[in-house]
Design a protein around this motif. Structure first.
Motif, short mmCIF file in Angstrom:
data_model
loop_
_atom_site.label_atom_id
_atom_site.label_comp_id
_atom_site.label_asym_id
_atom_site.label_seq_id
_atom_site.Cartn_x
_atom_site.Cartn_y
_atom_site.Cartn_z
N GLU A 167 21.69 -0.43 5.24
CA GLU A 167 20.85 0.31 4.68
C GLU A 167 20.11 -0.51 3.50
O GLU A 167 20.78 -0.99 2.71
CB GLU A 167 21.26 1.45 3.99
CG GLU A 167 20.26 2.65 3.47
CD GLU A 167 20.85 3.94 2.95
OE1 GLU A 167 20.63 5.06 3.30
OE2 GLU A 167 21.80 3.89 1.97
N PHE A 168 18.76 -0.52 3.85
CA PHE A 168 18.06 -1.28 2.69
C PHE A 168 16.69 -0.66 2.12
O PHE A 168 16.10 0.21 2.84
CB PHE A 168 17.37 -2.48 3.44
CG PHE A 168 16.84 -3.58 2.40
CD1 PHE A 168 17.50 -4.24 1.53
CD2 PHE A 168 15.42 -3.69 2.71
CE1 PHE A 168 16.97 -5.14 0.83
CE2 PHE A 168 14.62 -4.60 1.75
CZ PHE A 168 15.60 -5.32 0.97
N LYS A 169 16.28 -0.76 0.99
CA LYS A 169 14.95 -0.15 0.17
C LYS A 169 14.11 -1.20 0.12
O LYS A 169 14.30 -2.22 -0.52
CB LYS A 169 15.64 0.43 -1.17
CG LYS A 169 14.31 1.14 -1.57
CD LYS A 169 14.56 1.77 -3.08
CE LYS A 169 13.59 2.53 -3.65
NZ LYS A 169 13.77 3.51 -4.77
N GLY A 170 12.99 -0.96 0.60
CA GLY A 170 12.11 -2.26 0.99
C GLY A 170 10.76 -1.52 1.43
O GLY A 170 10.27 -0.47 1.58
N PHE A 171 9.86 -2.46 2.13
CA PHE A 171 8.38 -2.07 2.67
C PHE A 171 8.93 -2.37 4.16
O PHE A 171 8.51 -3.63 4.63
CB PHE A 171 7.65 -3.02 2.09
CG PHE A 171 7.32 -2.80 0.57
CD1 PHE A 171 6.87 -1.70 0.14
CD2 PHE A 171 7.90 -3.60 -0.05
CE1 PHE A 171 6.55 -1.46 -1.37
CE2 PHE A 171 7.71 -3.42 -1.68
CZ PHE A 171 7.00 -2.22 -1.92
N PRO A 172 9.22 -1.53 5.16
CA PRO A 172 9.41 -1.66 6.03
C PRO A 172 8.41 -2.47 7.25
O PRO A 172 8.52 -3.05 8.06
CB PRO A 172 9.88 -0.61 6.77
CG PRO A 172 9.32 0.78 5.80
CD PRO A 172 9.24 -0.11 4.58
N ASN A 173 7.10 -2.00 6.87
CA ASN A 173 5.99 -2.65 7.57
C ASN A 173 5.80 -3.93 7.35
O ASN A 173 5.36 -4.77 8.32
CB ASN A 173 4.73 -1.67 7.15
CG ASN A 173 4.67 -0.15 7.74
OD1 ASN A 173 5.32 0.23 8.75
ND2 ASN A 173 4.05 0.53 7.01
N LEU A 174 6.05 -4.31 6.24
CA LEU A 174 5.84 -5.89 5.79
C LEU A 174 6.97 -6.52 6.47
O LEU A 174 6.82 -7.88 7.18
CB LEU A 174 5.68 -6.02 4.15
CG LEU A 174 4.50 -5.53 3.67
CD1 LEU A 174 4.86 -5.95 2.28
CD2 LEU A 174 3.17 -6.22 4.28
N VAL A 216 0.98 -1.03 -0.02
CA VAL A 216 -0.10 -0.11 0.06
C VAL A 216 1.07 1.32 0.08
O VAL A 216 0.40 2.50 -0.32
CB VAL A 216 -0.94 0.05 1.12
CG1 VAL A 216 -1.90 -1.13 1.12
CG2 VAL A 216 -0.11 -0.17 2.73
N ASP A 217 2.15 1.15 0.52
CA ASP A 217 2.96 2.32 0.40
C ASP A 217 4.17 2.12 -0.52
O ASP A 217 4.40 1.06 -1.13
CB ASP A 217 3.63 2.51 1.72
CG ASP A 217 2.40 2.90 2.80
OD1 ASP A 217 1.63 3.61 2.64
OD2 ASP A 217 2.71 2.06 4.08
N ASN A 218 4.88 3.10 -0.92
CA ASN A 218 5.84 3.00 -1.69
C ASN A 218 7.28 2.68 -1.06
O ASN A 218 7.23 2.74 0.47
CB ASN A 218 6.29 4.51 -2.36
CG ASN A 218 5.28 4.98 -3.29
OD1 ASN A 218 4.50 4.10 -3.98
ND2 ASN A 218 4.88 6.06 -3.14
N GLN A 219 8.09 1.98 -1.73
CA GLN A 219 9.27 1.59 -0.99
C GLN A 219 10.18 2.62 -0.28
O GLN A 219 9.88 3.72 -0.93
CB GLN A 219 10.21 0.84 -1.99
CG GLN A 219 9.72 -0.46 -2.61
CD GLN A 219 10.78 -1.25 -3.36
OE1 GLN A 219 11.28 -0.66 -4.23
NE2 GLN A 219 10.90 -2.53 -3.14
N GLU A 220 10.69 2.27 0.86
CA GLU A 220 11.21 3.21 1.68
C GLU A 220 12.68 2.80 1.92
O GLU A 220 13.01 1.65 1.84
CB GLU A 220 10.49 3.57 2.84
CG GLU A 220 9.41 4.15 2.60
CD GLU A 220 8.49 4.05 4.30
OE1 GLU A 220 9.49 4.06 5.14
OE2 GLU A 220 7.30 4.26 4.40
#
Length: 456
Positions: free
Chosen positions: A344-351, A305-309
């Motif tokens: 450092e990582f780019k992804g979906f932290p909530n998931l 539901v959110d963009n990657q962070e």
């Protein structure tokens, strides 16, 4: 009315109308082109005859000595020749067939210039004139004319030809258009027939494709892709219904049995509290099971539901530990975090937090009391890793692959005291797959288990 027709019939009608318009324009163009070219031909012929007459006049001393037999000489009929006085516009000489109703335009005759050939269309006549000096130095006007009958006859013949040919062309065009349209729609009709045989009961069927790279084959591929997505969605819904009915039947039976037993006779307050507490535990289990099933039933697009962070693993791990700390304390388990590398990582932290908490929860549930859980964040080669190590009951080798199956529980943990639904690791795998990562399991029975989440 035309809106109620099939697309094939609409195309046939539109094709017919377009062809009619094109043929009308084409016929009109031919008609005008023939008219212009015929006029040019007549004018060229009149010019040649007129110049020949001028040459004859220059050779004769008297104008009246001329015979004016050019009609026979050039085989051009009808041909009318007349020589006029420039001042009075009276005839000096003319052919015997010269019409008496021939129009005289004195104003036009006065406007003629010396030695210049002019052409004029007057009534039904085509006229060519020239003003010149005769041998006796008198100015005269040489005038030759023909009727437009030959022009009208030529154009009339063309009209007859067009009236004969245009309907024939239209008939063949309609037949050819109908053949092309129905031939072009034949693959679509086959697709429709095949689609009629595909129902919600069986979505495994697919449309037959060909080696052609045309639009029809592209449409078939897109429909097959759509059927694949529908099949996947139906399978998830069906699996959700099956899983829910299977897993919820037991706790609902327990709740019903608990309530029925309690209501058979008067109970003490403590007994009522115990019954309510048991029912509440079962309801909590049902709620957790439903939430997990709903999560697994969602598409990847629904979960994102959110963009990657861009975030750091150590922050994610700290938040997860804080949120599950009370659960660990309840089981008398200590959680230790060792930060080997700041990642450092780019992804979906909530998931990823959901996945990490599920792994931690399993580690806590299957660890021995007063033991420790160690979490590490580190880099290895090109992989970014999070490892969760517990010192618990471990997982038998023949069951390691099964832990990602829905509702699977190892034999040693098949009891409700663990509080698990058997869906946690399925959720973990789904989340890791979304991040294109992998899960590695290292375990020994009664020694412990290490779960490694790897990302690239």
């Amino acid at each position: 009315m035309i809106n109620n027709l099939s697309i094939k019939k609409k195309l046939l009608i539109y094709s017919f109308l377009i062809q009619v318009i094109i043929l009308v324009i084409f016929s009109f163009s031919i008609y005008k082109a023939l008219e212009i070219s015929t006029l040019d031909k007549f004018q060229a012929t009149l010019k040649v005859i007129l110049l020949d007459i001028v040459d004859d006049l220059k050779e004769k001393e008297k104008i009246t000595d001329n015979v004016l037999n050019e009609a026979k000489e050039y085989n051009f009929k009808p041909l009318y020749i007349r020589i006029l006085d420039n001042n009075t516009h009276l005839k000096i000489l003319q052919t015997s067939n010269f019409p008496s109703n021939f129009p005289n335009d004195n104003e036009y005759l006065n406007s003629l210039k010396d030695e210049i050939i002019t052409f004029q269309k007057e009534d039904n006549y085509l006229i060519s004139r020239i003003k010149m000096n005769s041998n006796n130095k008198e100015k005269i006007i040489v005038e030759i004319a023909t009727t437009k009958d030959m022009l009208w006859k030529t154009l009339e013949n063309l009209l007859y030809i067009l009236c004969f040919l245009v309907p024939i062309v239209l008939i063949f065009a309609v037949i050819g258009g109908k053949f092309l349209i129905y031939k072009s729609f034949s693959p679509i009709e086959k697709i429709l027939e095949e689609l009629k045989n595909i129902t919600a009961i069986d979505l495994t069927a697919r449309l037959k494709t060909s080696n052609n790279q045309d639009e029809i084959n592209q449409l078939i591929n897109e429909i097959n892709n759509l059927l694949g997505r529908l099949e996947s969605s139906f399978e998830r819904i069906s699996q959700f219904s099956s899983d829910a009915s299977h897993e919820l039947k037991t706790p609902l039976t327990i709740i019903r049995g608990e309530i029925e037993v309690t209501l058979r006779k008067e109970r003490t307050i403590d007994e009522y509290k115990t019954a309510l507490n048991n029912s509440l535990n079962e309801l909590t289990f049902i709620e957790q099971t439903i939430n997990d099933l709903l999560f697994l039933a969602k598409n990847e697009k629904d979960l994102i539901v959110d963009n990657q962070e861009i975030f750091y693993f150590d922050e994610l791990i700290d938040e997860s530990i804080n949120e599950i700390k009370s659960f660990a304390k309840l089981h008398e388990i200590e959680i230790s975090f060792i930060l080997e590398d700041s990642i450092e990582f780019k992804g979906f932290p909530n998931l990823l937090k959901i996945a990490l908490k599920n792994v931690l929860k399993n580690a806590i549930q299957f660890s021995h009391k007063n033991s420790k859980i160690i979490i590490k964040s580190y880099k290895k080669n090109e992989s970014l890793n999070i490892s969760i190590q517990d010192f618990g009951i471990g997982i038998p080798k023949n069951e390691q692959e099964k832990i990602f199956e829905k509702f699977y529980r190892t034999d040693k943990s098949r009891n409700k005291n663990s509080g698990g639904t058997g869906l946690g690791m399925s959720i973990v795998k789904k989340i890791i797959d979304i991040h294109k990562g992998s899960i590695q399991i290292k375990t020994k029975e009664n020694i412990g288990t290490t779960i490694i989440l790897s990302f690239h």
